[in-house]
Design an enzyme around this catalytic site. Structure first.
Site, mmCIF file in Angstrom:
data_model
loop_
_atom_site.group_PDB
_atom_site.id
_atom_site.type_symbol
_atom_site.label_atom_id
_atom_site.label_comp_id
_atom_site.label_asym_id
_atom_site.label_seq_id
_atom_site.Cartn_x
_atom_site.Cartn_y
_atom_site.Cartn_z
ATOM 1 N N ASP A 1 -5.845 9.694 9.583
ATOM 2 C CA ASP A 1 -4.547 9.203 10.030
ATOM 3 C C ASP A 1 -4.080 9.917 11.285
ATOM 4 O OD1 ASP A 1 -3.636 7.198 8.050
ATOM 5 O OD2 ASP A 1 -3.986 8.849 6.662
ATOM 6 N N GLU B 1 0.869 -1.174 0.000
ATOM 7 C CA GLU B 1 0.000 0.000 0.000
ATOM 8 C C GLU B 1 0.899 1.215 0.000
ATOM 9 O OE1 GLU B 1 -2.788 1.213 3.193
ATOM 10 O OE2 GLU B 1 -3.449 -0.857 2.972
#
Lengths: 276, 405
Positions: free
Chosen positions: A60, A49
């Site tokens: 995040d 990824e």
């Protein structure tokens, strides 16, 4: 069959789950990032990824936001990330690559142009964090016609009523967010995962990977056994950050440190194999 | 403009939370169930007369509404053109319009059974309003505030603490309002079961833009009635400052379908629109997606969000509410701007001529009124939203004027 489907089929035959590793493109610079990327398959990453840097990564935690800001300072752009994928594909045509990012840089590049360029560069799937199924109508026609998988997050808060809708819009694999929260904070309990994964499997045949809060080899092995794969991101970003000098520049230790962390994760995932 | 104009400007948003192409729900799956829950709860609350009655009781007896509509006679004489009225939302409890929507949202949070409130704040006005309502309703309150803003807005930080709120200084990114909003959203997904996120402006994912607009529309609805009583007719022009755009949306919305009423939203031009240091997302930005909605954003060519600048911390945001983006594209509202210097001049003029020290946010609106009024005939009427008082800004203004305190 796509690279993603091929890889999960091969792993199933092998009787083990996948190790999915995350790194932020251009963190802390183009060359270091590409060197890590090229070393990942040999270190044991089954799927890769790649984070596409964005100034405001809402889902995040601080580690990945800092990585994104380092990457942007190093000159990361969407075009630069796609070039990096192309450079990887020159040496590896098997390992699936998923780009994970936020919508605004894609919009600025142009959605159709982005999907076309990503497919041409050798990208296999996209995770566009802030585009839920309800907002995906501008993206889906392009990913579908190009054979790019659109991978969806499923969260602990995704209830039974919503789950079928989210899964219907998913291809490639399902990314189960193990905790209600952001990346790199806490970890889910084994019990909650043992309950969650069968709940998802009732609605889909797709492979399910678990991410958010998986840090240690033991946690990765457990997740890859409970589901079809474990995603490790923040722990690797932290390992990378720990090797940087005071100005955030790479050192001689950066590439080997990240790759040896991947090796440790990969070894644990392989030992955790289920009978299969 | 080639697009056909809608026959009403007041039906939005659609069921997807869109105002034309703007708005929507661009959030991670982790947040999606939460905002759907807020939407369902708000739709139910809107239909409940008891909810509206309780909110209006608070507005009357706690906030002090209706706020007066003041004919600024000395300012009008000085400008020598249209009559200027101030809608005096600076007289509200807590000193700004923010409390209108905060009380609505806190009542909603209580209906939803939420036991904790979080909010983001820039200048601290929304944080103070939220901390106030939380004190009144005995709810724990956490306010996310950029570390830079914590430093430059100490009086409001202390007010929030006195009111019992916990302040979390946000150091990620540029440590200003945009980062405070990121952090509040992050905190929310990690505390889904008990926490309500009280957003301060008409931005964010659906239903926040419509919900905050609905609550703030009390400003425009009162203005309409007060203007009919005072002048027997509608005003000719409305002027309001735009950061996220809640005070402007509140004033404009009830007048959107009155073609005779022209509207001006005043963005912060900072050091000037020809410099990189401004907060004029409609004038100088382009459409993109941030904080859950599609709207005009300050961004670079690669879609990275750039920092806003304004002397007013309340206008210092790189985006704008999606309904403003839509009204901008349709041409229904004119979006103009005022610089830091023009706002400072207006701040002083208002203090001296009207005996009202305005906040720096409406000082931007007033700076545009000072340009507009002299160009209009004396029979015409302008209403400006004086959406906040200037107590919080006196330190900033003193510093800019070279006055040591």
């Amino acid at each position: 069959m796509s690279r993603i489907a091929t890889r999960f089929a091969a792993l199933k035959a092998e009787g083990r789950g996948a190790l999915v590793t995350y790194l932020q493109a251009f963190d802390p610079d183009h060359d270091t990032s590409l060197a890590i990327l090229r070393g990942l398959p040999e270190a044991g990453a089954d799927l890769i990824e790649i984070g596409v840097p964005f100034t405001d990564p809402m889902a995040d935690g601080p580690a990945i936001q800092k990585a994104a800001l380092r990457a942007l300072r190093a000159g990361a752009t969407v075009a630069g990330v796609l070039d990096m994928v192309r450079a990887f594909r020159a040496v590896d045509d098997q390992t699936p690559i998923v780009l994970m990012g936020y919508y605004n840089p894609i919009l600025a590049f142009g959605v159709e142009r982005f999907c076309g360029a990503a497919a041409t560069a050798g990208v296999d799937g996209l995770i566009i964090v802030d585009v839920p199924p309800e907002e995906a109508d501008e993206v889906e026609p392009h990913t579908r016609s190009l054979g790019l998988d659109l991978i969806r997050l499923v969260a602990p808060t995704t209830d039974e009523a919503r789950l079928p809708r989210v899964l219907a819009a998913t291809s490639g694999f399902v990314y189960y967010v193990a905790i209600a929260g952001i990346t790199g904070t806490r970890s889910a309990s084994s019990d909650s995962l043992a309950e969650a994964i069968p709940r998802i499997r009732r609605h889909t045949e797709l492979p399910v990977c678990i991410g958010f809060g998986i840090r240690s080899p033991a946690q990765a092995a457990e997740a890859a056994t409970l589901a079809d794969g474990a995603v490790v991101g923040t722990a690797l970003v932290d390992a990378l950050a720990g090797t940087l000098d005071a100005d955030g520049r790479a050192s001689a230790r950066t590439v080997p440190t990240v790759l040896s962390a991947v090796q440790a994760l990969a070894a644990a995932v392989r030992l955790g194999r289920t009978s299969g | 403009m080639n697009k056909p104009l809608p026959n009403t400007y007041r039906q939005g948003p659609d069921s997807r939370g869109r105002f034309g192409p703007f708005g929507g729900r661009f959030v991670a799956e982790t947040l999606m169930p939460l905002i759907l829950e807020v939407e369902a709860a708000y739709e139910a609350a809107k239909k409940d007369p008891a909810f509206d009655a309780e909110w209006r009781r608070l507005l009357t007896h706690y906030v002090g509404r209706p706020s007066p509509l003041w004919f600024a006679e000395r300012l009008t004489e000085r400008l020598g053109g249209a009559k200027v009225y101030f809608k005096r939302d600076e007289l509200n409890h807590t000193g700004a319009h923010k409390i209108n929507a905060v009380l609505g949202q806190i009542l909603l949070a209580k209906r939803m059974g939420k036991t904790r409130i979080i909010a983001e704040t820039g200048a601290g006005q929304h944080g103070v309003a939220t901390a106030t309502a939380c004190a009144l309703f005995d709810l724990p309150c956490t306010v996310f505030m950029g570390a830079t803003d914590v430093e430059r807005q100490q009086p409001n930080v202390f007010r929030m603490k006195l009111l019992g709120a916990e302040i979390v200084p946000v150091t990620s990114g540029a440590a200003t309002l945009k980062d405070a909003m990121n952090e509040a959203l992050r905190h929310w997904v990690a505390h889904v079961t008990d926490t309500y996120y009280c957003i301060g402006t008409v931005a964010g994912p659906h239903p926040y833009p419509v919900m905050v607009r609905d609550f703030q529309s009390v400003i425009g609805a009162e203005t309409r009635a007060q203007m009919m009583a005072a002048e027997g007719r509608l005003p000719d022009a409305l002027v309001a400052a735009i950061g996220g755009g809640s005070n402007a949306m509140g004033l404009f919305f009830p007048f959107l379908d009155d073609p005779s009423v022209r509207m001006f939203g005043v963005e912060a031009a900072g050091h000037g629109l020809d410099t990189p240091e401004h907060a004029a997302s409609l004038s100088k930005g382009r459409p993109g997606v941030l904080h859950g909605n599609r709207t005009y954003l300050l961004q670079d060519a690669d879609g990275q969000i750039t920092e806003a600048h304004s002397i007013s911390a309340g206008l210092d945001y790189p985006g704008v509410g999606p309904e403003h983006a839509w009204l901008h594209d349709l041409g229904r509202v004119n979006y103009v701007s005022a610089t830091d210097t023009e706002a400072l001049d207006a701040f002083q003029l208002c203090s001296r001529l009207e005996g009202i020290i305005p906040a720096l946010e409406p000082a931007h609106a007033l700076a545009y009124v000072m340009k507009l009024a002299p160009t209009l005939p004396r029979e015409e009427i302008i209403v400006m939203n004086l959406c906040g008082r200037g107590d919080k800004d006196i330190f900033t203004v003193a510093r800019h004027l070279g006055f040591s305190m």
